[in-house]
Every structure is written in C-alpha cells, then in structure tokens.
Design an enzyme around this catalytic site. Sequence first.
Site, short mmCIF file in Angstrom:
data_model
loop_
_atom_site.label_atom_id
_atom_site.label_comp_id
_atom_site.label_asym_id
_atom_site.label_seq_id
_atom_site.Cartn_x
_atom_site.Cartn_y
_atom_site.Cartn_z
N CYS A 86 1.71 -3.87 0.45
CA CYS A 86 2.51 -5.09 0.27
C CYS A 86 3.99 -4.74 0.11
O CYS A 86 4.61 -4.31 1.08
CB CYS A 86 1.97 -5.91 -0.90
SG CYS A 86 2.52 -7.64 -0.88
N HIS A 194 -4.11 -6.14 -0.04
CA HIS A 194 -4.25 -5.35 -1.27
C HIS A 194 -5.66 -4.79 -1.44
O HIS A 194 -6.52 -5.43 -2.08
CB HIS A 194 -3.94 -6.24 -2.48
CG HIS A 194 -2.51 -6.61 -2.65
ND1 HIS A 194 -1.64 -5.87 -3.43
CD2 HIS A 194 -1.79 -7.64 -2.15
CE1 HIS A 194 -0.44 -6.44 -3.40
NE2 HIS A 194 -0.50 -7.51 -2.63
N GLU A 196 -6.57 -2.52 -3.43
CA GLU A 196 -6.79 -2.25 -4.86
C GLU A 196 -7.27 -3.49 -5.60
O GLU A 196 -7.78 -3.40 -6.72
CB GLU A 196 -5.51 -1.68 -5.50
CG GLU A 196 -4.44 -2.68 -5.88
CD GLU A 196 -3.61 -3.22 -4.72
OE1 GLU A 196 -2.63 -3.93 -4.98
OE2 GLU A 196 -3.95 -2.90 -3.55
#
Length: 222
Positions: A86, A194, A196
């Site tokens: 990002c 994302h 994560e």
Amino acid sequence: MKAAVITFPGSNCDRDLAVAFENAGAEVVRVWHKDSELPSGIDVVGIPGGFSFGDYLRCGAIAANSPICRGVVEHANRGGYVLGICNGFQVLTETRLVPGALIRNMNLKFVCKTVGLKVEQTDSIFTGGYVAGSEIQIPIAHHDGNYRADDALLERLKGEGQIAFTYAENPNGSAGDIAGVFSDNRRVLGMMPHPERAAEVVHGSTDGQALFRALVDGLVSA
C-alpha cells in the site's frame, strides 16, 4: 531469517506487518525512518501501509527521501529482498525500486474492502506459495492506488513476468488491472492490497499467509 519493518510518521500497518512476519517464523527488527542504515543481517525489508508524512506532496514522496530509505535502496541494489504494501508500494515507486507510478483512484474516493486478486506470477520467492491463475481474497484500503504505466512499460512488465497480481474486478482504475509488480530481478515486490490483513483466521481470510510463509521459508533455505 531476519526481517526489518520500517516505521514512518503516519504508518499504521507496521505492527500488522511485523506480526505477519513473526507468525511465519521470521525474527523482526523494528526500524525508525530517521535511522541512517539498516541493522546487520537483514534478509528482507518490509515497508508498511499507512499515510507516511500525512501523504503530503505525492504519497510516499517524503518517506522515499528519509534517511532509512537510502539504506533500503542499497539493500535492494545488493540483491536484498523488499516488500512494500500500500503506502509501501507508493514509497517503492518513488525510490524507483519498482517501475510505474500510483495516483488518485479513478473515482476519487477512498476504497476499503476485500477484493479478488488473480495470481499472475509464481516464479518468485514472494508468490511461490500460490498457484498461477488462482484467485485469492485480500483487503485493500487506499485513496491513491491507481497504478499507471504507459503501453511500452505494460508490455515490458507482461513480457518479463513482472506482474505479480491483478484485480479480478478493478477497484481503482489501475492500468492493466495491476495490483502488484516486481522489480526487474523479482526481489522487490510492491502491492496495493494488504496480505498482512488476511493472514489469520480472525481476519476472515488467510490467503495472505502463503506470501509470508513462502518468503520466510525461501529465505531460510536459501
């Protein structure tokens, strides 16, 4: 295997990224943007999402000129691995570690939702845990995720296998539906979604786990 996670003023995904690395088996070192060099023995650098320096000027532009980014560029130029997510992807384009540019979403609105990504390339340490052509579910949360590349660059990215992920349904206007790209040597990956945030059952998707596990396992066995 040791990972460094960079924190800038305005980073808000640095802890998430550190936890994802740790859960995959990495030792994580947190690094502040004013540090002039990376700690010794770093295998991979993670540049997290957020709004570094309030997204003033261009997103990622100020962060790209911070002291630590000189060390990140040197690390990459030595053949080290870097993952930018990002805002981290925006930083990577500003440092020219990955090609292209990122601008305001086509609809001029912040987009936050889970999207389908098509895995375009598995011949890399980042994506080797996926099946080429498969679709994974990964969240996005960005205002400036519109990836831009001219026709010549798009053809080169396709021809050289530098497109890591594309959107199943384009949420931001990105050229070629591109969601993530590699550097020429595929040791640097920039992506807007994302992984994560899709690395634990509680997240609602664990499709991001494969990226971190493949990366850590690959570096351990290297």
